[in-house]
Design a protein around this motif. Sequence first.
Motif, PDB file in Angstrom:
ATOM      1  N   HIS A 117      49.519 -19.235 -17.307  1.00  0.00           N
ATOM      2  CA  HIS A 117      49.390 -17.848 -16.853  1.00  0.00           C
ATOM      3  C   HIS A 117      49.427 -17.871 -15.328  1.00  0.00           C
ATOM      4  CE1 HIS A 117      47.371 -16.786 -20.925  1.00  0.00           C
ATOM      5  NE2 HIS A 117      48.673 -16.598 -20.959  1.00  0.00           N
ATOM      6  N   LEU A 118      50.631 -17.930 -14.804  1.00  0.00           N
ATOM      7  CA  LEU A 118      50.898 -18.252 -13.411  1.00  0.00           C
ATOM      8  C   LEU A 118      50.180 -17.361 -12.416  1.00  0.00           C
ATOM      9  CD1 LEU A 118      52.683 -20.158 -11.646  1.00  0.00           C
ATOM     10  CD2 LEU A 118      54.420 -18.360 -11.672  1.00  0.00           C
ATOM     11  N   LEU A 119      50.114 -16.060 -12.717  1.00  0.00           N
ATOM     12  CA  LEU A 119      49.561 -15.114 -11.754  1.00  0.00           C
ATOM     13  C   LEU A 119      48.078 -15.360 -11.497  1.00  0.00           C
ATOM     14  CD1 LEU A 119      50.561 -12.834  -9.982  1.00  0.00           C
ATOM     15  CD2 LEU A 119      50.052 -11.214 -11.832  1.00  0.00           C
ATOM     16  N   LEU A 120      47.391 -15.977 -12.440  1.00  0.00           N
ATOM     17  CA  LEU A 120      45.978 -16.280 -12.237  1.00  0.00           C
ATOM     18  C   LEU A 120      45.777 -17.294 -11.118  1.00  0.00           C
ATOM     19  CD1 LEU A 120      44.545 -16.556 -15.870  1.00  0.00           C
ATOM     20  CD2 LEU A 120      44.428 -14.614 -14.302  1.00  0.00           C
ATOM     21  N   TYR A 121      46.848 -17.981 -10.751  1.00  0.00           N
ATOM     22  CA  TYR A 121      46.740 -19.015  -9.721  1.00  0.00           C
ATOM     23  C   TYR A 121      47.277 -18.555  -8.372  1.00  0.00           C
ATOM     24  CZ  TYR A 121      45.198 -21.613 -13.670  1.00  0.00           C
ATOM     25  OH  TYR A 121      44.462 -21.998 -14.761  1.00  0.00           O
ATOM     26  N   GLN A 122      47.632 -17.280  -8.288  1.00  0.00           N
ATOM     27  CA  GLN A 122      47.869 -16.698  -6.976  1.00  0.00           C
ATOM     28  C   GLN A 122      46.501 -16.522  -6.320  1.00  0.00           C
ATOM     29  OE1 GLN A 122      50.066 -16.166  -4.912  1.00  0.00           O
ATOM     30  NE2 GLN A 122      52.039 -15.670  -5.807  1.00  0.00           N
ATOM     31  N   PRO A 123      46.269 -17.110  -5.138  1.00  0.00           N
ATOM     32  CA  PRO A 123      44.960 -16.955  -4.499  1.00  0.00           C
ATOM     33  C   PRO A 123      44.535 -15.494  -4.357  1.00  0.00           C
ATOM     34  CG  PRO A 123      46.225 -18.639  -3.375  1.00  0.00           C
ATOM     35  CD  PRO A 123      47.158 -18.013  -4.383  1.00  0.00           C
ATOM     36  N   ALA A 124      45.495 -14.586  -4.249  1.00  0.00           N
ATOM     37  CA  ALA A 124      45.167 -13.173  -4.095  1.00  0.00           C
ATOM     38  C   ALA A 124      44.381 -12.639  -5.294  1.00  0.00           C
ATOM     39  CB  ALA A 124      46.437 -12.353  -3.896  1.00  0.00           C
ATOM     40  N   ILE A 125      44.673 -13.131  -6.490  1.00  0.00           N
ATOM     41  CA  ILE A 125      44.010 -12.607  -7.682  1.00  0.00           C
ATOM     42  C   ILE A 125      42.530 -12.990  -7.699  1.00  0.00           C
ATOM     43  CG2 ILE A 125      43.931 -12.704 -10.195  1.00  0.00           C
ATOM     44  CD1 ILE A 125      46.213 -10.998  -9.043  1.00  0.00           C
ATOM     45  N   ALA A 126      42.228 -14.266  -7.427  1.00  0.00           N
ATOM     46  CA  ALA A 126      40.823 -14.680  -7.364  1.00  0.00           C
ATOM     47  C   ALA A 126      40.103 -13.952  -6.229  1.00  0.00           C
ATOM     48  CB  ALA A 126      40.728 -16.189  -7.176  1.00  0.00           C
ATOM     49  N   TRP A 127      40.815 -13.740  -5.111  1.00  0.00           N
ATOM     50  CA  TRP A 127      40.225 -13.012  -3.979  1.00  0.00           C
ATOM     51  C   TRP A 127      39.906 -11.576  -4.375  1.00  0.00           C
ATOM     52  CZ3 TRP A 127      41.079  -8.665  -1.175  1.00  0.00           C
ATOM     53  CH2 TRP A 127      40.394  -8.555   0.053  1.00  0.00           C
ATOM     54  N   ILE A 128      40.823 -10.925  -5.090  1.00  0.00           N
ATOM     55  CA  ILE A 128      40.602  -9.546  -5.537  1.00  0.00           C
ATOM     56  C   ILE A 128      39.388  -9.467  -6.459  1.00  0.00           C
ATOM     57  CG2 ILE A 128      41.545  -7.733  -7.033  1.00  0.00           C
ATOM     58  CD1 ILE A 128      44.313  -8.407  -5.825  1.00  0.00           C
ATOM     59  N   LYS A 129      39.280 -10.416  -7.373  1.00  0.00           N
ATOM     60  CA  LYS A 129      38.132 -10.408  -8.302  1.00  0.00           C
ATOM     61  C   LYS A 129      36.819 -10.478  -7.528  1.00  0.00           C
ATOM     62  CE  LYS A 129      36.296 -12.774 -12.407  1.00  0.00           C
ATOM     63  NZ  LYS A 129      36.295 -11.586 -13.298  1.00  0.00           N
ATOM     64  N   ASP A 130      36.741 -11.379  -6.560  1.00  0.00           N
ATOM     65  CA  ASP A 130      35.517 -11.503  -5.753  1.00  0.00           C
ATOM     66  C   ASP A 130      35.277 -10.239  -4.928  1.00  0.00           C
ATOM     67  OD1 ASP A 130      35.145 -14.067  -6.707  1.00  0.00           O
ATOM     68  OD2 ASP A 130      36.037 -15.052  -4.966  1.00  0.00           O
ATOM     69  N   TYR A 131      36.331  -9.670  -4.390  1.00  0.00           N
ATOM     70  CA  TYR A 131      36.241  -8.475  -3.546  1.00  0.00           C
ATOM     71  C   TYR A 131      35.695  -7.294  -4.342  1.00  0.00           C
ATOM     72  CZ  TYR A 131      37.868  -5.478   0.375  1.00  0.00           C
ATOM     73  OH  TYR A 131      37.956  -4.637   1.454  1.00  0.00           O
ATOM     74  N   VAL A 132      36.204  -7.116  -5.551  1.00  0.00           N
ATOM     75  CA  VAL A 132      35.760  -6.010  -6.406  1.00  0.00           C
ATOM     76  C   VAL A 132      34.328  -6.234  -6.867  1.00  0.00           C
ATOM     77  CG1 VAL A 132      36.143  -4.861  -8.621  1.00  0.00           C
ATOM     78  CG2 VAL A 132      38.087  -5.395  -7.142  1.00  0.00           C
ATOM     79  N   GLU A 133      34.015  -7.478  -7.265  1.00  0.00           N
ATOM     80  CA  GLU A 133      32.656  -7.767  -7.742  1.00  0.00           C
ATOM     81  C   GLU A 133      31.627  -7.649  -6.629  1.00  0.00           C
ATOM     82  OE1 GLU A 133      32.893 -11.556  -9.687  1.00  0.00           O
ATOM     83  OE2 GLU A 133      33.766 -10.693 -11.520  1.00  0.00           O
ATOM     84  N   ALA A 134      32.074  -7.774  -5.385  1.00  0.00           N
ATOM     85  CA  ALA A 134      31.169  -7.586  -4.246  1.00  0.00           C
ATOM     86  C   ALA A 134      30.920  -6.112  -3.949  1.00  0.00           C
ATOM     87  CB  ALA A 134      31.745  -8.274  -3.007  1.00  0.00           C
ATOM     88  N   GLY A 135      31.587  -5.213  -4.693  1.00  0.00           N
ATOM     89  CA  GLY A 135      31.360  -3.785  -4.551  1.00  0.00           C
ATOM     90  C   GLY A 135      32.167  -3.106  -3.465  1.00  0.00           C
TER      91      GLY A 135
END
Length: 316
Positions: A117-135
């Motif tokens: 699942h290639l897109l999961l390894y775009q650093p932007a995706i993990a960054w977005i998850k952390d950004y959203v979870e940080a509120g």
Amino acid sequence: MKIVVIGAGAWGKNIIRNLEELGALSGIVEGNNERLNAYAKEHPDLALYADWQAALASGCDAVAIATPTPTHHEIALAAVAAGKDVFVEKPMTHSSADARELAAAAEAAGRILMVGHLLLYQPAIAWIKDYVEAGELGELFSIRHERLNLGRARSAENVIWDIGVHDMAVMLYLTGEAPQRVRGTGHRMLGLSVEDEMHVHLEFAGGIRGNIHTSWLWPETQRRTVLRGTRGMLVYDEVAQAVTHHRKWIDADLTNRDEGSEVVHRGDGQPLRLELAHFIDCVTDRSRPRSDGDSAVAVIETLERINAAVAESSRY
């Protein structure tokens, strides 16, 4: 680390190149004699096989499977039984029953099973998850994926199973749950027996709504993810590799707020390299991959629900 790549076609050649550059490529399986002979000239020190059974009998540590999707289940199951760790391209299998069987077999055998699942390894995706979870966006309302271009149409699988599987994996990763309700519509503009364009609507228990629009027949290349919340909107442009925070929202009293926009993150252009490096790390450390068998099962189950919803909508 010794990894044999099974399937050296259009995508397999990219896996071969990256594993070679990572120092982990030990062999190639390819049934096309002309292609295999070309690799023999380019890589005289590599083990080359005309069939995957011979490769599984070798001393390799793991295999990377990049063959057509209908073959994934058989090859991956045999690899697990042979004591190999497995990287298999998306979609993992063509059915959730096969996906569950494969994930259970890998778990029982203590083998690493990772899905591409290639897109999961775009650093932007993990960054977005952390950004959203940080509120940073406040309460999240919705996630929308658009994957549109003049693509390579297929006759064996519809567009959501072909290119939308990336976005489905990201949707489940960002929400952390399977959808409660799935709706969808499809269009067969090319006269195929499968949909070449699909619109999908997902409803999650936490109140988030998800939308996916995929098409092989589109005038421009559009690959982006849009997240909307109570305190702004985030747009990830996969083509430009930029994440933009639009600080725009509507207050509870219906007042429009606009505090401007800015690029808050730049992505990376080599997710395949990062993905395969992650697989190597997981094999070395015996750790669970981000896109493990269980997460891939959830993706396949959701894709099947989408197919059922599209079939239901076409009756009316």
